[in-house]
Design a protein around this motif. Sequence first.
Motif, mmCIF file in Angstrom:
data_model
loop_
_atom_site.group_PDB
_atom_site.id
_atom_site.type_symbol
_atom_site.label_atom_id
_atom_site.label_comp_id
_atom_site.label_asym_id
_atom_site.label_seq_id
_atom_site.Cartn_x
_atom_site.Cartn_y
_atom_site.Cartn_z
ATOM 1 N N UNK A 10 11.238 -41.616 -15.724
ATOM 2 C CA UNK A 10 12.789 -43.312 -16.326
ATOM 3 C C UNK A 10 11.800 -44.049 -15.757
ATOM 4 N N UNK A 11 11.038 -44.489 -14.804
ATOM 5 C CA UNK A 11 10.221 -45.352 -13.778
ATOM 6 C C UNK A 11 9.474 -45.470 -15.254
ATOM 7 N N UNK A 12 8.857 -44.571 -15.097
ATOM 8 C CA UNK A 12 7.027 -45.235 -15.397
ATOM 9 C C UNK A 12 8.864 -45.915 -17.779
ATOM 10 N N UNK A 13 9.400 -45.869 -18.441
ATOM 11 C CA UNK A 13 9.436 -45.984 -19.324
ATOM 12 C C UNK A 13 10.186 -47.514 -18.833
ATOM 13 N N UNK A 14 10.923 -47.392 -17.671
ATOM 14 C CA UNK A 14 11.202 -48.747 -17.279
ATOM 15 C C UNK A 14 10.543 -49.530 -16.837
ATOM 16 N N UNK A 15 9.445 -50.029 -16.637
ATOM 17 C CA UNK A 15 8.450 -49.985 -15.455
ATOM 18 C C UNK A 15 7.104 -50.203 -16.473
ATOM 19 N N UNK A 16 6.925 -49.732 -17.434
ATOM 20 C CA UNK A 16 5.676 -49.419 -18.173
ATOM 21 C C UNK A 16 6.588 -49.444 -19.622
ATOM 22 N N UNK A 17 7.548 -49.319 -20.410
ATOM 23 C CA UNK A 17 7.725 -49.927 -21.836
ATOM 24 C C UNK A 17 6.809 -48.468 -22.192
ATOM 25 N N UNK A 18 7.673 -47.228 -21.248
ATOM 26 C CA UNK A 18 7.017 -46.621 -22.640
ATOM 27 C C UNK A 18 8.323 -45.339 -22.666
ATOM 28 N N UNK A 19 7.762 -45.678 -24.218
ATOM 29 C CA UNK A 19 9.028 -45.254 -25.344
ATOM 30 C C UNK A 19 8.307 -43.403 -25.717
ATOM 31 N N UNK A 20 9.869 -42.769 -26.202
ATOM 32 C CA UNK A 20 8.930 -41.881 -25.968
ATOM 33 C C UNK A 20 8.417 -40.980 -26.628
ATOM 34 N N UNK A 21 8.317 -42.108 -28.164
ATOM 35 C CA UNK A 21 6.958 -41.416 -29.118
ATOM 36 C C UNK A 21 6.026 -41.688 -28.440
ATOM 37 N N UNK A 22 5.927 -41.984 -27.645
ATOM 38 C CA UNK A 22 4.068 -42.955 -26.106
ATOM 39 C C UNK A 22 4.778 -41.536 -25.182
ATOM 40 N N UNK A 23 5.368 -41.401 -24.576
ATOM 41 C CA UNK A 23 5.909 -39.966 -23.960
ATOM 42 C C UNK A 23 5.359 -38.851 -24.618
ATOM 43 N N UNK A 24 5.888 -38.361 -25.883
ATOM 44 C CA UNK A 24 5.600 -37.378 -26.803
ATOM 45 C C UNK A 24 3.567 -37.543 -26.665
ATOM 46 N N UNK A 25 2.996 -38.338 -26.986
ATOM 47 C CA UNK A 25 2.158 -37.688 -27.179
ATOM 48 C C UNK A 25 1.418 -38.278 -25.554
ATOM 49 N N UNK A 26 2.091 -38.181 -24.570
ATOM 50 C CA UNK A 26 1.308 -37.680 -23.874
ATOM 51 C C UNK A 26 1.549 -36.309 -23.372
ATOM 52 N N UNK A 27 2.922 -36.213 -24.163
ATOM 53 C CA UNK A 27 3.089 -34.646 -23.531
ATOM 54 C C UNK A 27 2.108 -33.735 -24.678
ATOM 55 N N UNK A 37 -4.502 -27.424 -21.666
ATOM 56 C CA UNK A 37 -4.048 -26.549 -21.044
ATOM 57 C C UNK A 37 -3.221 -26.718 -20.113
ATOM 58 N N UNK A 38 -2.683 -28.203 -20.044
ATOM 59 C CA UNK A 38 -1.470 -27.982 -18.662
ATOM 60 C C UNK A 38 0.055 -28.509 -19.316
ATOM 61 N N UNK A 39 0.465 -28.217 -18.064
ATOM 62 C CA UNK A 39 2.101 -28.378 -18.657
ATOM 63 C C UNK A 39 2.698 -29.054 -18.629
ATOM 64 N N UNK A 40 3.563 -29.833 -19.710
ATOM 65 C CA UNK A 40 3.970 -31.378 -19.067
ATOM 66 C C UNK A 40 5.549 -30.569 -18.847
ATOM 67 N N UNK A 41 6.609 -32.216 -17.862
ATOM 68 C CA UNK A 41 7.549 -31.633 -17.625
ATOM 69 C C UNK A 41 7.817 -33.202 -18.184
ATOM 70 N N UNK A 42 8.771 -32.569 -18.897
ATOM 71 C CA UNK A 42 9.420 -33.861 -19.661
ATOM 72 C C UNK A 42 10.828 -34.499 -19.003
ATOM 73 N N UNK A 43 10.555 -36.129 -18.677
ATOM 74 C CA UNK A 43 12.189 -35.913 -18.425
ATOM 75 C C UNK A 43 13.032 -37.245 -19.689
ATOM 76 N N UNK A 44 13.998 -36.923 -19.279
ATOM 77 C CA UNK A 44 15.078 -37.840 -20.680
ATOM 78 C C UNK A 44 16.027 -38.191 -19.590
ATOM 79 N N UNK A 45 16.559 -39.561 -19.477
ATOM 80 C CA UNK A 45 17.920 -39.708 -18.860
ATOM 81 C C UNK A 45 18.684 -41.100 -19.824
#
Length: 241
Positions: free
Chosen positions: A94-111, A118-126
Amino acid sequence: MARQLIAGNWKMNGQGAQLDFFDDLVSEIAAVDVDILICPPATLIERCARAVDSAMIAIGGQDCHVNEKGAHTGDVSAGMLKDAGASFVIVGHSERRADHGETSAIVKAKAEAVLASGLTPVICVGETLAERESGEAERVVVEQMLASLPDEASDRCEIAYEPVWAIGTGKVASTDDILQMHSALNNALPSGVSARLLYGGSVKPDNAAAILSLDHVDGALVGGASLKASDFASIIKNSIR
Ligand code: PGA
Protein backbone atom coordinates in the motif's frame (compact mmCIF):
# COMPACT_ATOMS: atom_id res chain seq x y z
CA MET A 1 -3.13 -27.25 5.26
CA ALA A 2 -0.44 -25.00 3.76
CA ARG A 3 2.79 -24.43 5.60
CA GLN A 4 2.72 -20.97 7.12
CA LEU A 5 4.86 -18.17 5.66
CA ILE A 6 6.15 -15.52 8.04
CA ALA A 7 7.55 -12.64 6.02
CA GLY A 8 9.38 -9.57 7.27
CA ASN A 9 9.29 -6.31 5.34
CA TRP A 10 12.11 -4.05 6.49
CA LYS A 11 10.90 -1.19 4.26
CA MET A 12 13.53 1.59 4.06
CA ASN A 13 15.41 0.39 7.13
CA GLY A 14 18.70 -1.41 7.57
CA GLN A 15 22.35 -1.15 6.68
CA GLY A 16 25.22 -3.62 6.81
CA ALA A 17 25.54 -3.24 10.58
CA GLN A 18 22.09 -4.80 10.94
CA LEU A 19 23.10 -8.21 9.58
CA ASP A 20 23.66 -9.58 13.09
CA PHE A 21 19.89 -9.90 12.95
CA PHE A 22 20.22 -13.28 11.24
CA ASP A 23 22.49 -14.85 13.86
CA ASP A 24 20.17 -13.58 16.57
CA LEU A 25 17.11 -14.90 14.76
CA VAL A 26 18.54 -18.33 14.05
CA SER A 27 19.70 -18.72 17.65
CA GLU A 28 16.10 -18.21 18.79
CA ILE A 29 14.13 -20.33 16.35
CA ALA A 30 16.25 -23.46 15.71
CA ALA A 31 14.43 -25.84 13.35
CA VAL A 32 10.85 -24.68 12.75
CA ASP A 33 8.31 -26.03 10.33
CA VAL A 34 7.50 -22.63 8.84
CA ASP A 35 8.65 -20.74 5.75
CA ILE A 36 10.56 -17.60 6.68
CA LEU A 37 11.18 -14.65 4.38
CA ILE A 38 13.01 -11.38 4.97
CA CYS A 39 12.64 -8.52 2.47
CA PRO A 40 15.43 -6.02 3.19
CA PRO A 41 16.05 -2.87 1.16
CA ALA A 42 17.52 -3.69 -2.28
CA THR A 43 20.98 -2.54 -1.15
CA LEU A 44 21.14 -5.40 1.36
CA ILE A 45 19.68 -8.27 -0.65
CA GLU A 46 22.98 -9.74 -1.74
CA ARG A 47 24.56 -9.46 1.72
CA CYS A 48 21.48 -10.93 3.39
CA ALA A 49 21.39 -13.81 0.91
CA ARG A 50 25.02 -14.59 1.72
CA ALA A 51 24.37 -14.36 5.46
CA VAL A 52 21.57 -16.95 5.59
CA ASP A 53 21.01 -20.60 4.89
CA SER A 54 18.47 -20.31 2.07
CA ALA A 55 16.85 -23.59 3.13
CA MET A 56 15.84 -21.87 6.36
CA ILE A 57 15.36 -18.20 5.46
CA ALA A 58 14.47 -16.84 2.02
CA ILE A 59 15.34 -13.31 0.95
CA GLY A 60 13.04 -11.10 -1.12
CA GLY A 61 12.76 -7.70 -2.75
CA GLN A 62 10.17 -5.08 -1.79
CA ASP A 63 9.29 -3.99 -5.32
CA CYS A 64 10.48 -4.34 -8.92
CA HIS A 65 9.99 -2.72 -12.31
CA VAL A 66 7.62 -4.29 -14.82
CA ASN A 67 10.40 -4.52 -17.42
CA GLU A 68 13.41 -6.78 -17.39
CA LYS A 69 15.90 -4.01 -18.27
CA GLY A 70 16.14 -0.63 -19.96
CA ALA A 71 16.17 3.11 -19.43
CA HIS A 72 14.45 3.30 -16.02
CA THR A 73 16.81 5.22 -13.77
CA GLY A 74 16.69 4.11 -10.17
CA ASP A 75 14.58 1.01 -10.74
CA VAL A 76 15.51 -2.65 -10.42
CA SER A 77 14.04 -5.60 -12.29
CA ALA A 78 12.90 -8.94 -10.93
CA GLY A 79 15.78 -10.60 -12.76
CA MET A 80 18.26 -8.31 -10.99
CA LEU A 81 16.72 -9.15 -7.62
CA LYS A 82 17.06 -12.82 -8.47
CA ASP A 83 20.67 -12.29 -9.49
CA ALA A 84 21.30 -10.67 -6.09
CA GLY A 85 19.85 -13.70 -4.27
CA ALA A 86 16.13 -12.94 -3.90
CA SER A 87 13.50 -15.64 -4.36
CA PHE A 88 10.39 -13.54 -3.59
CA VAL A 89 9.30 -10.00 -4.44
CA ILE A 90 6.61 -7.98 -2.65
CA VAL A 91 4.44 -6.15 -5.18
CA GLY A 92 1.63 -3.65 -4.64
CA HIS A 93 2.40 -2.78 -1.03
CA SER A 94 0.00 0.00 0.00
CA GLU A 95 2.96 2.35 0.50
CA ARG A 96 3.89 1.81 -3.17
CA ARG A 97 0.26 2.16 -4.25
CA ALA A 98 -0.02 5.43 -2.28
CA ASP A 99 3.46 6.95 -2.73
CA HIS A 100 4.02 5.93 -6.36
CA GLY A 101 0.48 5.77 -7.73
CA GLU A 102 0.68 2.06 -8.47
CA THR A 103 -2.63 0.78 -9.78
CA SER A 104 -3.70 -2.85 -9.67
CA ALA A 105 -2.91 -3.05 -13.40
CA ILE A 106 0.70 -2.05 -12.66
CA VAL A 107 0.84 -4.45 -9.72
CA LYS A 108 -0.41 -7.25 -11.97
CA ALA A 109 2.30 -6.46 -14.54
CA LYS A 110 4.90 -6.53 -11.77
CA ALA A 111 3.59 -9.86 -10.46
CA GLU A 112 3.82 -11.25 -14.00
CA ALA A 113 7.41 -9.95 -14.30
CA VAL A 114 8.28 -11.62 -10.99
CA LEU A 115 6.83 -14.95 -12.15
CA ALA A 116 8.60 -14.66 -15.51
CA SER A 117 11.91 -14.32 -13.65
CA GLY A 118 11.21 -17.52 -11.72
CA LEU A 119 10.53 -15.73 -8.43
CA THR A 120 7.40 -15.70 -6.28
CA PRO A 121 5.33 -12.51 -5.96
CA VAL A 122 3.78 -11.50 -2.65
CA ILE A 123 0.82 -9.45 -3.86
CA CYS A 124 -0.50 -6.94 -1.33
CA VAL A 125 -4.08 -5.73 -1.11
CA GLY A 126 -6.02 -3.79 1.51
CA GLU A 127 -8.72 -1.22 2.11
CA THR A 128 -8.44 2.31 3.49
CA LEU A 129 -10.20 3.35 6.68
CA ALA A 130 -12.82 5.26 4.67
CA GLU A 131 -13.55 2.14 2.60
CA ARG A 132 -13.94 0.03 5.75
CA GLU A 133 -16.15 2.59 7.46
CA SER A 134 -18.43 2.77 4.43
CA GLY A 135 -18.87 -1.01 4.40
CA GLU A 136 -16.93 -1.39 1.14
CA ALA A 137 -13.88 -3.24 2.46
CA GLU A 138 -14.68 -6.72 1.19
CA ARG A 139 -15.73 -5.60 -2.28
CA VAL A 140 -12.69 -3.31 -2.66
CA VAL A 141 -10.16 -5.89 -1.49
CA VAL A 142 -11.56 -8.77 -3.54
CA GLU A 143 -11.58 -6.52 -6.62
CA GLN A 144 -8.01 -5.41 -5.90
CA MET A 145 -6.87 -9.01 -5.58
CA LEU A 146 -8.54 -10.14 -8.81
CA ALA A 147 -7.15 -7.12 -10.71
CA SER A 148 -3.63 -7.64 -9.31
CA LEU A 149 -3.29 -11.39 -9.95
CA PRO A 150 -1.36 -12.49 -13.04
CA ASP A 151 -3.52 -13.64 -15.95
CA GLU A 152 -2.00 -17.04 -16.08
CA ALA A 153 -3.05 -19.18 -13.12
CA SER A 154 -0.05 -19.99 -11.01
CA ASP A 155 0.50 -21.83 -7.79
CA ARG A 156 3.54 -19.64 -7.20
CA CYS A 157 1.80 -16.55 -5.74
CA GLU A 158 1.33 -15.33 -2.20
CA ILE A 159 -1.31 -12.77 -1.25
CA ALA A 160 -1.06 -10.43 1.72
CA TYR A 161 -4.19 -8.76 3.06
CA GLU A 162 -3.04 -5.59 4.76
CA PRO A 163 -5.68 -3.06 5.81
CA VAL A 164 -4.05 0.30 5.07
CA TRP A 165 -5.22 1.74 8.40
CA ALA A 166 -3.54 -1.10 10.33
CA ILE A 167 -0.08 -0.67 8.81
CA GLY A 168 2.42 0.86 11.21
CA THR A 169 -0.36 2.24 13.38
CA GLY A 170 -0.55 -0.37 16.15
CA LYS A 171 -4.24 -0.81 15.20
CA VAL A 172 -4.79 -4.40 14.25
CA ALA A 173 -7.93 -5.65 12.50
CA SER A 174 -10.21 -7.73 14.73
CA THR A 175 -9.95 -11.48 14.38
CA ASP A 176 -13.57 -11.51 13.11
CA ASP A 177 -12.72 -8.99 10.37
CA ILE A 178 -9.57 -10.90 9.38
CA LEU A 179 -11.45 -14.20 9.27
CA GLN A 180 -14.21 -12.70 7.16
CA MET A 181 -11.82 -11.06 4.69
CA HIS A 182 -9.61 -14.14 4.35
CA SER A 183 -12.65 -16.34 3.74
CA ALA A 184 -13.86 -13.91 1.06
CA LEU A 185 -10.43 -13.85 -0.60
CA ASN A 186 -10.15 -17.62 -0.44
CA ASN A 187 -13.59 -18.02 -2.05
CA ALA A 188 -12.73 -15.49 -4.76
CA LEU A 189 -9.42 -17.06 -5.81
CA PRO A 190 -9.70 -18.07 -9.47
CA SER A 191 -9.55 -21.80 -10.12
CA GLY A 192 -6.01 -23.01 -10.56
CA VAL A 193 -4.57 -20.34 -8.27
CA SER A 194 -3.47 -21.71 -4.94
CA ALA A 195 -2.03 -18.80 -3.00
CA ARG A 196 -1.25 -18.58 0.66
CA LEU A 197 -3.17 -15.72 2.29
CA LEU A 198 -1.04 -13.70 4.71
CA TYR A 199 -2.32 -11.06 7.08
CA GLY A 200 -0.33 -7.87 7.63
CA GLY A 201 -0.81 -4.73 9.67
CA SER A 202 0.64 -4.29 13.16
CA VAL A 203 1.35 -8.00 13.69
CA LYS A 204 3.30 -8.21 16.96
CA PRO A 205 4.42 -10.97 19.33
CA ASP A 206 1.36 -10.47 21.52
CA ASN A 207 -1.28 -10.75 18.77
CA ALA A 208 0.41 -13.21 16.41
CA ALA A 209 -0.99 -16.41 17.93
CA ALA A 210 -4.62 -15.22 17.73
CA ILE A 211 -4.21 -14.08 14.11
CA LEU A 212 -2.16 -17.01 12.86
CA SER A 213 -4.54 -19.62 14.24
CA LEU A 214 -7.48 -18.29 12.17
CA ASP A 215 -8.86 -20.30 9.25
CA HIS A 216 -7.45 -19.19 5.88
CA VAL A 217 -4.62 -17.24 7.52
CA ASP A 218 -1.52 -18.91 6.12
CA GLY A 219 1.05 -16.53 7.51
CA ALA A 220 1.90 -12.92 8.20
CA LEU A 221 3.62 -9.97 6.56
CA VAL A 222 5.35 -8.11 9.35
CA GLY A 223 6.78 -4.60 9.15
CA GLY A 224 7.98 -2.94 12.35
CA ALA A 225 8.24 -6.13 14.39
CA SER A 226 10.47 -7.75 11.75
CA LEU A 227 13.28 -5.30 12.54
CA LYS A 228 13.99 -6.84 15.92
CA ALA A 229 15.14 -10.48 15.82
CA SER A 230 13.55 -11.39 19.18
CA ASP A 231 10.13 -10.00 18.15
CA PHE A 232 10.24 -11.66 14.75
CA ALA A 233 11.33 -14.95 16.34
CA SER A 234 8.43 -14.76 18.75
CA ILE A 235 5.97 -14.26 15.87
CA ILE A 236 7.51 -17.24 14.04
CA LYS A 237 7.15 -19.43 17.12
CA ASN A 238 3.49 -18.38 17.41
CA SER A 239 2.81 -19.53 13.86
CA ILE A 240 3.48 -23.18 14.45
CA ARG A 241 0.25 -25.06 13.93
P1 PGA B 1 3.58 -3.10 10.22
O1 PGA B 1 3.77 -3.14 8.63
O2 PGA B 1 3.74 -4.53 10.72
O3 PGA B 1 4.66 -2.20 10.73
O4 PGA B 1 2.21 -2.59 10.48
C1 PGA B 1 3.23 -4.17 7.85
C2 PGA B 1 3.57 -3.97 6.40
O5 PGA B 1 3.56 -2.82 5.93
O6 PGA B 1 3.84 -4.93 5.68
